[in-house]
Write a protein that holds these residues in place. Structure first.
Motif, PDB file in Angstrom:
ATOM      1  N   ASP A   1       0.883  -1.177   0.000  1.00  0.00           N
ATOM      2  CA  ASP A   1       0.000   0.000   0.000  1.00  0.00           C
ATOM      3  C   ASP A   1       0.916   1.221   0.000  1.00  0.00           C
ATOM      4  O   ASP A   1       1.177   1.827   1.031  1.00  0.00           O
ATOM      5  CB  ASP A   1      -0.909   0.002   1.235  1.00  0.00           C
TER       6      ASP A   1
ATOM      7  N   GLY B   1      -7.974   9.433   5.074  1.00  0.00           N
ATOM      8  CA  GLY B   1      -6.637  10.011   4.944  1.00  0.00           C
ATOM      9  C   GLY B   1      -6.196  10.866   6.117  1.00  0.00           C
ATOM     10  O   GLY B   1      -5.028  11.215   6.240  1.00  0.00           O
TER      11      GLY B   1
ATOM     12  N   LEU C   1       0.769   4.277  -0.977  1.00  0.00           N
ATOM     13  CA  LEU C   1       0.244   5.546  -0.448  1.00  0.00           C
ATOM     14  C   LEU C   1      -0.933   5.239   0.471  1.00  0.00           C
ATOM     15  O   LEU C   1      -2.043   5.182   0.029  1.00  0.00           O
ATOM     16  CB  LEU C   1      -0.189   6.456  -1.604  1.00  0.00           C
ATOM     17  N   ARG C   2      -0.644   5.068   1.811  1.00  0.00           N
ATOM     18  CA  ARG C   2       0.646   5.224   2.401  1.00  0.00           C
ATOM     19  C   ARG C   2       0.998   4.158   3.434  1.00  0.00           C
ATOM     20  O   ARG C   2       2.081   4.203   4.023  1.00  0.00           O
ATOM     21  CB  ARG C   2       0.679   6.564   3.151  1.00  0.00           C
TER      22      ARG C   2
ATOM     23  N   GLU D   1      -5.369   6.303   9.954  1.00  0.00           N
ATOM     24  CA  GLU D   1      -6.228   7.311   9.314  1.00  0.00           C
ATOM     25  C   GLU D   1      -7.615   6.781   9.004  1.00  0.00           C
ATOM     26  O   GLU D   1      -7.832   5.560   8.948  1.00  0.00           O
ATOM     27  CB  GLU D   1      -5.591   7.797   8.010  1.00  0.00           C
TER      28      GLU D   1
ATOM     29  N   THR E   1      -5.626   1.513   9.209  1.00  0.00           N
ATOM     30  CA  THR E   1      -5.852   2.339   8.019  1.00  0.00           C
ATOM     31  C   THR E   1      -6.987   1.723   7.205  1.00  0.00           C
ATOM     32  O   THR E   1      -7.374   0.577   7.426  1.00  0.00           O
ATOM     33  CB  THR E   1      -4.590   2.468   7.136  1.00  0.00           C
ATOM     34  N   THR E   2      -7.479   2.484   6.256  1.00  0.00           N
ATOM     35  CA  THR E   2      -8.687   2.056   5.542  1.00  0.00           C
ATOM     36  C   THR E   2      -8.446   0.804   4.694  1.00  0.00           C
ATOM     37  O   THR E   2      -9.236  -0.131   4.721  1.00  0.00           O
ATOM     38  CB  THR E   2      -9.185   3.200   4.630  1.00  0.00           C
TER      39      THR E   2
ATOM     40  N   ASN F   1      -1.293   9.051   9.366  1.00  0.00           N
ATOM     41  CA  ASN F   1      -0.710   8.051   8.463  1.00  0.00           C
ATOM     42  C   ASN F   1       0.335   8.685   7.544  1.00  0.00           C
ATOM     43  O   ASN F   1       0.569   8.208   6.444  1.00  0.00           O
ATOM     44  CB  ASN F   1      -1.820   7.387   7.631  1.00  0.00           C
TER      45      ASN F   1
ATOM     46  N   LEU G   1      -4.334  12.143  -1.902  1.00  0.00           N
ATOM     47  CA  LEU G   1      -3.458  12.871  -0.969  1.00  0.00           C
ATOM     48  C   LEU G   1      -3.389  14.358  -1.328  1.00  0.00           C
ATOM     49  O   LEU G   1      -3.369  15.218  -0.437  1.00  0.00           O
ATOM     50  CB  LEU G   1      -2.054  12.251  -0.950  1.00  0.00           C
TER      51      LEU G   1
HETATM   52  C1  MLT Z   1      -4.996   3.194   3.389  1.00  0.00           C
HETATM   53  O1  MLT Z   1      -4.615   2.234   4.081  1.00  0.00           O
HETATM   54  O2  MLT Z   1      -6.138   3.263   2.951  1.00  0.00           O
HETATM   55  C2  MLT Z   1      -4.060   4.309   2.981  1.00  0.00           C
HETATM   56  O3  MLT Z   1      -2.831   4.118   3.539  1.00  0.00           O
HETATM   57  C3  MLT Z   1      -4.721   5.645   3.076  1.00  0.00           C
HETATM   58  C4  MLT Z   1      -3.819   6.842   3.270  1.00  0.00           C
HETATM   59  O4  MLT Z   1      -3.111   7.269   2.375  1.00  0.00           O
HETATM   60  O5  MLT Z   1      -3.788   7.406   4.359  1.00  0.00           O
END
Ligand code: MLT
Length: 254
Positions: A25, A72, A27-28, A69, A101-102, A82, A215
């Motif tokens: 993942d 985000g 980002l991020r 997060e 995180t999501t 995050n 982002l």
């Molecule tokens: C996620 O796990 O959904 C991402 O890392 C979201 C983010 O960029 O914060």
């Protein structure tokens, strides 16, 4: 066989049983976890829900921090968001990070029957690729965003596959058999001649993905350039399937 899955929903836990799996993942989540461990965090506990993340941190006591997060942004009452830049040595050294995180921490769930779970990002590309089994038997699960395929994760998957193929051509690994998603990802990476790319090029490319656009929308654009620092870190995060804790994998070979 190297099998890439562009989304966690494209593979079942059974199919990953006993395998070496890389979760991505960019980002991020996986970039941030690598940053936390590189800054000396003792461990990162990936959790699915906000309430259980708070409870777990309370249970662990003063050496625990909450991080992660939703949409985000830092979760209300959490210690950290995050962004990899928040996970400095001053803030996290010696700490246990309860992290949700999501998409990233959820993608890890499908790997629960795997033998080895490694976390990948551009920032730890080399250290991660050195740990992939030379026999060409490993898989990649991309986190995506809310059930949609994201370019930044597929690009990194392609970079890993292309790097392994180059090793095989030099006789340093077995020639791999690829599933179609692995072939597509490698073609994407090689087709754009990204193997010789510069930091600014990768940053620009990541900005043009859905993760990058998200982002930018929430004012966290600087994290894109951070995540594009190829081989900036030498840590490989490894998620222990028994304890469900992420720690820095120890030596430089698998
Ligand atoms: C996620 O796990 O959904 C991402 O890392 C979201 C983010 O960029 O914060």
């Amino acid at each position: 066989m190297i099998q890439v899955y562009f989304l966690p929903s494209l593979v079942s836990a059974d199919q990953l049983a006993g395998r070496t799996v890389v979760v991505i993942d960019v980002l991020r989540a996986t970039t941030t976890i690598a940053a936390a461990l590189d800054s000396g965090a003792r461990e990162v506990l990936p959790l699915e829900h906000v309430a259980e993340t708070r409870q777990q941190a309370e249970k662990l006591g003063p050496h625990a921090l909450t991080g992660g997060e939703r949409r985000g942004m830092k979760i209300e009452g959490f210690d950290l968001g995050n962004s990899p830049t928040e996970y400095t040595r001053e803030r996290v050294a010696g700490k246990s990070i309860c992290f949700t995180t999501t998409n990233g921490t959820r993608a890890m769930q499908v790997c629960r029957q795997a033998q080895t779970i490694l976390l990948g990002a551009f920032v730890n590309f080399d250290s991660l690729s050195r740990r992939l089994p030379d026999d060409g038997n490993w898989d990649v699960v991309c986190a995506g965003t809310d059930g949609q395929i994201t370019g930044e994760d597929v690009l990194l998957a392609g970079a890993l596959v292309a790097d392994f193929q180059a090793k095989a051509e030099q006789g340093k690994a077995s020639p791999p058999v690829l599933n179609d998603q692995a072939t597509l990802a490698a073609d994407l990476w090689l087709g754009r001649k990204l193997q010789s790319l510069k930091h600014a090029d990768l940053t620009q490319l990541l900005k043009n993905t859905s993760g990058g656009r998200n982002l930018i929308e929430i004012g966290q654009e600087s994290d894109i350039a951070w995540a594009a620092q190829l081989n900036h870190l030498s840590v490989t995060p490894q998620l222990d399937c028994q304890t469900w804790k992420i720690i820095a994998a120890r030596s430089s070979s698998p």
